[in-house]
Motif scaffolding. Sequence first.
Motif, mmCIF file in Angstrom:
data_model
loop_
_atom_site.group_PDB
_atom_site.id
_atom_site.type_symbol
_atom_site.label_atom_id
_atom_site.label_comp_id
_atom_site.label_asym_id
_atom_site.label_seq_id
_atom_site.Cartn_x
_atom_site.Cartn_y
_atom_site.Cartn_z
ATOM 1 N N ALA A 242 0.867 -1.181 0.000
ATOM 2 C CA ALA A 242 0.000 0.000 0.000
ATOM 3 C C ALA A 242 0.901 1.228 0.000
ATOM 4 N N THR A 243 0.809 2.021 -1.054
ATOM 5 C CA THR A 243 1.591 3.251 -1.150
ATOM 6 C C THR A 243 0.728 4.415 -0.672
ATOM 7 N N VAL A 244 1.183 5.093 0.365
ATOM 8 C CA VAL A 244 0.466 6.230 0.936
ATOM 9 C C VAL A 244 1.083 7.514 0.382
ATOM 10 N N SER A 245 0.255 8.322 -0.252
ATOM 11 C CA SER A 245 0.709 9.598 -0.805
ATOM 12 C C SER A 245 -0.083 10.727 -0.160
ATOM 13 N N CYS A 246 0.347 11.932 -0.408
ATOM 14 C CA CYS A 246 -0.373 13.090 0.124
ATOM 15 C C CYS A 246 -0.452 14.172 -0.940
ATOM 16 N N SER A 247 -1.495 14.978 -0.850
ATOM 17 C CA SER A 247 -1.675 16.133 -1.723
ATOM 18 C C SER A 247 -1.992 17.335 -0.849
ATOM 19 N N PHE A 248 -1.486 18.491 -1.230
ATOM 20 C CA PHE A 248 -1.712 19.687 -0.425
ATOM 21 C C PHE A 248 -1.565 20.922 -1.305
ATOM 22 N N ILE A 249 -2.013 22.048 -0.768
ATOM 23 C CA ILE A 249 -1.920 23.336 -1.461
ATOM 24 C C ILE A 249 -1.015 24.235 -0.641
ATOM 25 N N THR A 250 0.003 24.781 -1.277
ATOM 26 C CA THR A 250 0.982 25.607 -0.574
ATOM 27 C C THR A 250 0.410 26.978 -0.251
ATOM 28 N N VAL A 628 -10.148 29.183 3.383
ATOM 29 C CA VAL A 628 -9.737 28.086 4.275
ATOM 30 C C VAL A 628 -10.386 26.780 3.835
ATOM 31 N N LEU A 629 -11.679 26.836 3.502
ATOM 32 C CA LEU A 629 -12.378 25.635 3.035
ATOM 33 C C LEU A 629 -11.840 25.176 1.680
ATOM 34 N N ALA A 630 -11.492 26.127 0.832
ATOM 35 C CA ALA A 630 -10.962 25.761 -0.487
ATOM 36 C C ALA A 630 -9.663 24.984 -0.343
ATOM 37 N N ARG A 631 -8.789 25.409 0.563
ATOM 38 C CA ARG A 631 -7.551 24.657 0.793
ATOM 39 C C ARG A 631 -7.846 23.256 1.312
ATOM 40 N N ARG A 632 -8.891 23.122 2.110
ATOM 41 C CA ARG A 632 -9.203 21.832 2.724
ATOM 42 C C ARG A 632 -9.752 20.843 1.707
ATOM 43 N N TYR A 633 -10.615 21.305 0.793
ATOM 44 C CA TYR A 633 -11.304 20.366 -0.097
ATOM 45 C C TYR A 633 -10.674 20.269 -1.481
ATOM 46 N N LEU A 634 -10.122 21.359 -1.990
ATOM 47 C CA LEU A 634 -9.561 21.302 -3.342
ATOM 48 C C LEU A 634 -8.235 20.556 -3.395
ATOM 49 N N CYS A 635 -7.617 20.296 -2.253
ATOM 50 C CA CYS A 635 -6.369 19.524 -2.259
ATOM 51 C C CYS A 635 -6.618 18.031 -2.414
ATOM 52 N N ILE A 636 -7.872 17.599 -2.293
ATOM 53 C CA ILE A 636 -8.188 16.163 -2.406
ATOM 54 C C ILE A 636 -8.135 15.758 -3.877
ATOM 55 N N PRO A 637 -7.357 14.748 -4.233
ATOM 56 C CA PRO A 637 -7.316 14.307 -5.639
ATOM 57 C C PRO A 637 -8.521 13.446 -5.979
ATOM 58 N N ALA A 638 -8.828 13.351 -7.263
ATOM 59 C CA ALA A 638 -9.969 12.541 -7.699
ATOM 60 C C ALA A 638 -9.621 11.067 -7.810
ATOM 61 N N VAL A 639 -8.343 10.766 -7.935
ATOM 62 C CA VAL A 639 -7.896 9.377 -8.091
ATOM 63 C C VAL A 639 -6.831 9.093 -7.057
#
Length: 676
Positions: A242-250, A628-639
């Motif tokens: 299982a490869t765990v990755s992360c996505s975020f907005i700077t 603040v909400l945009a950073r929280r939800y838009l960083c989630i990838p679709a795949v």
Amino acid sequence: MKRAGRKRSSAWDYFEQVGANLVRCKNCDAELKYSGGATSAMISHMVAKHHVSVPPRDRDEAPAAWTAPADAEEERASNPEATQQDAAAAERDTPERKRNKRSSVWDVFVRVDEEVHCKLCDTRLKYMSSTTSMIYHIRNKHTESPQSNSVAAPTHAGVTELIRRMIERDLLPIGVVEGEGFRELLTHVVHKYSVPPAGEIRRSIECHYQEKAEDLRLQLAKVDQVALTADFWTAVPLQKYATVSCSFITEDWQGKSAVLQTHQLSSGGRLTAEGVSDMLSCAAQAWGIEGKVSACVHNNREGVLSAPRDAHAAWGYVSCFARVLQLAASDGLSGDVLRIVGAAGRLVRHFGHSPPAGEALEQKQAQMCLPQRKLVRSDKARWDTVCDMFQCLLEQRWAIKAVLSDRTVTSKHEARALEIGDDCWQVMENFAPVLATLKWATTVISAETEVSISNIYPITFSLIHTHLVPKESDVEQVSSFKLKVQKSLKEHMEVDSGDLASKPALIASMLDPRHKHLSFLTPTGRLAAKAKLHELVSQLDAAVANPKDEEQEILVTPDVSRAAGATAATGDTKNTMMLLLGDNYSSSYATDAEAQVDYYLRDIVPSLDINPLDWWRLNGPRFPKLAVLARRYLCIPAVSLPSLLSDAGRRFATMRTRLSPEDVNMLVFMHVNASP
């Protein structure tokens, strides 16, 4: 008699005799003529080429390095004729000695009989004991080489560094450096290079891994919200990871993603929700982001994480949309469609395995002015390859029919077994656009550098209500396929659920200025989504106050006491009104939570070709709470792992399966995160 009684000259400490009339220098392998026992040529060579004076050797004295060559003077005085012969021989041998003092051009050229061959372009030159022509060739043909009389040879450390980068970028096992063929190659290409052992390469990779891991920790410490992804895959032989990755907005609204770690799953036990959740929690804790995770996207095929929220984690789980599209397409590809796919696959295999048929197809393509390309074969594991196969067959249809009807190439029996009926060609022609639409959807939500989760529901509703609606011109098989995919998408995406407004993907659509109008929803659905956005903003107000928000509200709230004094002094009515009512009274800036949502929803909708992160970079100060909400939800990838859906990503998925368990975590991390 005097010569016979003297002790052997110290020149022989630096030379050895290799023939009756030849001696070879031990330092540079230069060969000199030797006759009559004279060592003058050898002494002159050591002085001129190695800056070493060779004294006579006494019984109790070792060779000295910088004393006067008394033995040479005595040799010249006692035998002037031999001295002249040795000097003439030394002059004649000067080009030879220069050649044997290896020039760096030999790192680019190799000698073959009376020629030299360039390793870079395979040019062949005559060799006449001189490197001048080779130097001119390198200057004129290989401009990347230094413009000098020599070619800079790579250093030992530089080659070792390139080996490390090769292993990281190509996901090679570290043991590749132990291969005899690999060592032979480098020894031939790089002069006098010794390949370091695997342990040294591993230590180098570990040091690089620690540096990159520390850099990533510093990056993650600066962000407020992070989304995790869990990619489950199997290596050979049957090693589950299982490869765990992360996505975020700077801070400057740049979307970033990185691999955190790759964990080997137990081969015997069954994958459980509790085990996976514990693994993700440990990964978040190890990287210092346990309180920042907003959601986890996964591609779990066993349905372990299908629950909307796991009891063991503080975040929700989101299914990989690429996996959802794959399941929907697989549900539609059944019955008659699979039979047509099988017949098309047999036809493609025939042209791939039969050289005469392949050559005949190329000739027919040229005669009919068709694109010169090979037929594409579908892969059972990837439905999108069915689209590629159908499109290619339709393009080459008449060339294929011409080859099948040519009895000099295809026998009657083979043609009867391979021929596809006109009804099947009609089905493929109807199917290709539908499959192409699904493939486009996969491509859009697989974008790695752009926001993708906000596109999920707009694409889903567009597929259901537009592209997958049966048409009168559709054949029965295509209509059936569309209805099955429609049903599957509705079930997996829960489009009719009363809780749709709470889905992270729909909230992300509202926070994407391109989709905030939610025109794909019913009026009731839009009201529910708007109410959910108000609720989320209110929750931010109810939480612990953000110092930045407090500071901003203080700035925009007028201080009446100070205003009165200032007004009395100036008597400016206009300035007084601004101080009383505030600078933002007539602007669209808002500090009230409800007003922010209303202003945002009424703002102009930008075009679809803009990047929503660019929009928020410019407009975030206008709507600080929504930002603040945009950073929280838009960083989630679709795949779960966007790169796996690209051609390069599929090669990556194949390469990582050959890694050993002890190296897989480090090498996958370096392959994805290390910059080239």
